[in-house]
Design a protein around this motif. Structure first.
Motif, PDB file in Angstrom:
ATOM      1  N   UNK A 506      54.519  68.586  33.313  1.00 50.21           N
ATOM      2  CA  UNK A 506      55.245  68.761  34.061  1.00 50.21           C
ATOM      3  C   UNK A 506      55.728  68.043  34.925  1.00 50.21           C
ATOM      4  N   UNK A 507      55.323  66.720  35.174  1.00 50.12           N
ATOM      5  CA  UNK A 507      55.501  65.895  35.953  1.00 50.12           C
ATOM      6  C   UNK A 507      56.418  65.251  35.242  1.00 50.12           C
ATOM      7  N   UNK A 508      57.165  65.195  35.750  1.00 47.55           N
ATOM      8  CA  UNK A 508      58.529  64.242  34.779  1.00 47.55           C
ATOM      9  C   UNK A 508      58.638  62.841  35.395  1.00 47.55           C
ATOM     10  N   UNK A 509      58.466  62.028  34.758  1.00 47.96           N
ATOM     11  CA  UNK A 509      58.046  60.794  34.588  1.00 47.96           C
ATOM     12  C   UNK A 509      58.980  59.780  34.320  1.00 47.96           C
ATOM     13  N   UNK A 510      58.402  58.299  35.150  1.00 45.64           N
ATOM     14  CA  UNK A 510      60.007  57.350  33.792  1.00 45.64           C
ATOM     15  C   UNK A 510      59.224  56.503  33.090  1.00 45.64           C
ATOM     16  N   UNK A 511      59.393  55.047  32.409  1.00 47.95           N
ATOM     17  CA  UNK A 511      58.925  54.520  31.676  1.00 47.95           C
ATOM     18  C   UNK A 511      57.952  53.930  32.276  1.00 47.95           C
ATOM     19  N   UNK A 512      57.398  54.054  33.277  1.00 51.98           N
ATOM     20  CA  UNK A 512      56.354  53.269  33.489  1.00 51.98           C
ATOM     21  C   UNK A 512      55.277  54.559  34.365  1.00 51.98           C
ATOM     22  N   UNK A 513      55.872  55.770  33.817  1.00 50.02           N
ATOM     23  CA  UNK A 513      54.745  56.601  34.189  1.00 50.02           C
ATOM     24  C   UNK A 513      55.170  56.945  35.767  1.00 50.02           C
ATOM     25  N   UNK A 514      55.346  56.408  36.434  1.00 48.47           N
ATOM     26  CA  UNK A 514      55.115  57.131  37.883  1.00 48.47           C
ATOM     27  C   UNK A 514      56.367  58.415  38.141  1.00 48.47           C
ATOM     28  N   UNK A 515      55.917  58.965  38.630  1.00 46.37           N
ATOM     29  CA  UNK A 515      56.479  60.322  38.765  1.00 46.37           C
ATOM     30  C   UNK A 515      57.492  60.244  39.771  1.00 46.37           C
ATOM     31  N   UNK A 516      58.958  61.206  38.451  1.00 49.64           N
ATOM     32  CA  UNK A 516      60.269  60.793  39.415  1.00 49.64           C
ATOM     33  C   UNK A 516      59.785  62.032  40.573  1.00 49.64           C
ATOM     34  N   UNK A 517      60.385  61.350  41.656  1.00 50.33           N
ATOM     35  CA  UNK A 517      59.783  62.809  42.491  1.00 50.33           C
ATOM     36  C   UNK A 517      61.323  62.911  43.083  1.00 50.33           C
TER      37      UNK A 517
END
Length: 537
Positions: A506-517
């Motif tokens: 459920x953590x929204x993530x970017x293409x590099x799997x960073x969390x979209x804070x």
């Protein structure tokens, strides 16, 4: 006999090294060539690039045109980009993890002549009724979905097209577009030339760094976001300084990783920090997969000591090393730190995580200084400020947002938007992104400490809240977080709000799997307010 100079243009890279180099082993067949299996030599890769340039030419792509590539993560995104560069077109590698509306916004800025997209991307856009590109743009469906967009053709239907002659753009002109992570909004399109990306930013790959340089007997495994510029410099390294074997993981599923890494046991392993976090249980269930690793590498984001420790302990090497590279899409690698197993062991439980120290600037490539964000004047050692970088490998511009690029150029120094502290010995310690700052504390450090103290935690993000205490958002491998456990985990730390426990997925993530804070903040706090200005994101 004089050696041919190494090419700086991605379009010529594979053909230059054909006939030599390592064998590449894939976790799944390339999406652009599903029938060709999971093993390639460099000659076969060069042949595939040339063939794809013919298919793109058949689709209408010409020198000076733009190709947008939006596909599921795999190394073949680099091959398609190379095919476009080979005929003088400008490719943009774009993560399929973005929402259709974000893809449409990026396409409006990029204005491609041809869009090559995964069937999943086309299906998501069709389901939401979002036209990704105007009807004048030719859509090429990579692996299905040609019926989901007007006038689309399948990549397979273009097979057999004649291969056009190589026609490279000059080394100072745009060669590739990648994009920023998009943690705070629509990603920016970062433009690099052959000179900035391969001419400068690959220097780290060929520096003779003890313990880190690629050896002829190495097995180098990589699980990264292949739409990132790092994928191109990494590809260059495998060709210019070849290991014995290359292992490519387009997916990060633990079961797939365990199988492939156990079959081809790496001596060098590179992955995104959040992928290492996702793989932590494998260090217990499949320790043999990491037993031969002498060097771990991570890029893209900060990594936490508990994660590093688990992988270092899984290696049976006497002195494994961990290299952490800090940089940005716009600048490439800026600084690098190397940690020993002893350092990581001794840092257990510390309130100042050793991994926040990202080392010193890359020799002969980058310079760093810390300045006051208001006065732009350098601050003394030990005082925090905005991190500025000077490098000849800096990107050319943000395509379609040149004003934002200009705003971050401070008299020839690049404003990274990161907050940091320089030590008296010259090492750099990162604190936070400016937009994510929490007054009086490092959010990155808090997250590391909480991950250390809550062994079941698989992700921890601490959000600064101008209306109250910092808010921790946590995912657990199993079970619930009791009040006593939370009280013990936060002992001696700044006062925090009650934690929000959510699933890892459920953590929204970017293409590099960073969390979209930014998206997480909206979801958890129902607010967009931050302490930071966000001026340099």
């Amino acid at each position: 006999m004089k050696k041919t100079p190494r090419p700086k243009n991605l379009g010529a890279l594979f053909e230059h090294y054909a006939g030599a180099g390592p064998v590449w082993h894939l976790d799944r067949p390339f999406d652009i060539a599903p029938e060709r299996g999971v093993e390639y030599d460099v000659t076969a890769l060069a042949r595939l690039v040339a063939e794809m340039s013919g298919r793109l030419w058949e689709a209408g792509l010409r020198s000076g045109d733009r190709l947008a590539i939006i596909k599921d993560n795999h190394h073949d995104v680099v091959l398609l980009a190379a095919a476009a560069a080979r005929i003088g077109a400008l490719p943009a590698m774009i993560s399929a993890t973005n929402d259709p509306q974000v893809h449409a916004a990026i396409m409006e800025r990029f204005e491609p002549r041809v869009l090559a997209a995964s069937g999943s991307v086309l299906a998501a856009a069709a389901a939401e009724g979002v036209p990704l590109v105007p009807q004048t743009t030719q859509i090429v469906a990579i692996n299905g979905g040609a019926d989901l967009a007007p006038n689309a053709v399948s990549l397979a239907s273009l097979e057999g097209a004649d291969v056009p002659p190589m026609s490279l753009r000059p080394d100072h002109e745009p060669m590739i577009c990648t994009h920023t992570s998009g943690t705070t909004g629509v990603p920016k399109l970062v433009v690099h030339s052959p000179q900035t990306l391969i001419g400068v930013l690959t220097k780290l790959e060929t520096l003779p760094i003890p313990g880190l340089s690629i050896r002829p007997d190495d097995v180098f495994a990589s699980c990264i976001a292949f739409v990132h510029g790092r994928a191109i410099t990494w590809t260059f390294a495998q060709l210019a300084r070849p290991p014995h074997k290359v292992v490519v993981l387009g997916g990060s599923e633990p079961d797939t990783a365990a199988k492939l890494l156990s079959q081809h046991r790496p001596t060098v392993l590179e992955a995104c920090p959040n992928i290492y976090q996702r793989w932590e249980p494998l260090t217990q269930s499949h320790p043999e997969a990491f037993s031969r690793v002498r060097t771990y590498l991570n890029t893209f984001d900060a990594i936490h000591p508990p994660t590093v420790r688990k992988f270092m302990e899984a290696s049976r090497r006497k002195r494994p090393m961990w290299g952490q590279v800090w940089g940005q899409s716009e600048t490439g690698p800026v600084a690098m730190a190397v940690y020993s197993r002893k350092q990581i062991r001794e840092n257990a439980g510390a309130l100042d995580p050793v991994t926040n120290n990202v080392g010193r600037p890359i020799p002969f490539v980058t310079r760093v200084k810390i300045v006051d964000p208001e006065t732009r004047r350098p601050v003394p050692a030990g005082k925090s400020g905005v991190v500025l970088v000077r490098t000849k490998g800096r990107c050319l511009t943000y395509l379609g947002e040149e004003d934002r690029h200009t705003e971050k150029d401070w008299d020839g120094w690049w404003n990274t938007g990161d907050l940091g502290v320089r030590s008296r010995t010259g090492t750099l310690r990162l604190l936070d992104r400016e937009v994510d700052l929490i007054p009086g504390v490092s959010g990155i450090a808090l997250e590391s400490v909480l991950l250390e103290r809550i062994d079941r935690a698989t992700e921890v993000i601490v959000l600064g809240d101008p209306g109250g205490k910092p808010v921790p958002v946590i995912s657990l491998a199993h079970g619930e977080l009791s009040a006593d456990e939370w009280s013990e985990a936060t002992r001696g730390l700044p006062e925090l709000a009650e934690p929000h426990v959510i699933a890892w997925e459920d953590f929204p993530r970017t293409g590099t799997w960073k969390v979209r804070r930014f998206a997480l903040r909206q979801r958890v706090l129902h607010s967009e307010a931050t302490f930071g200005t966000g001026h340099w994101t």
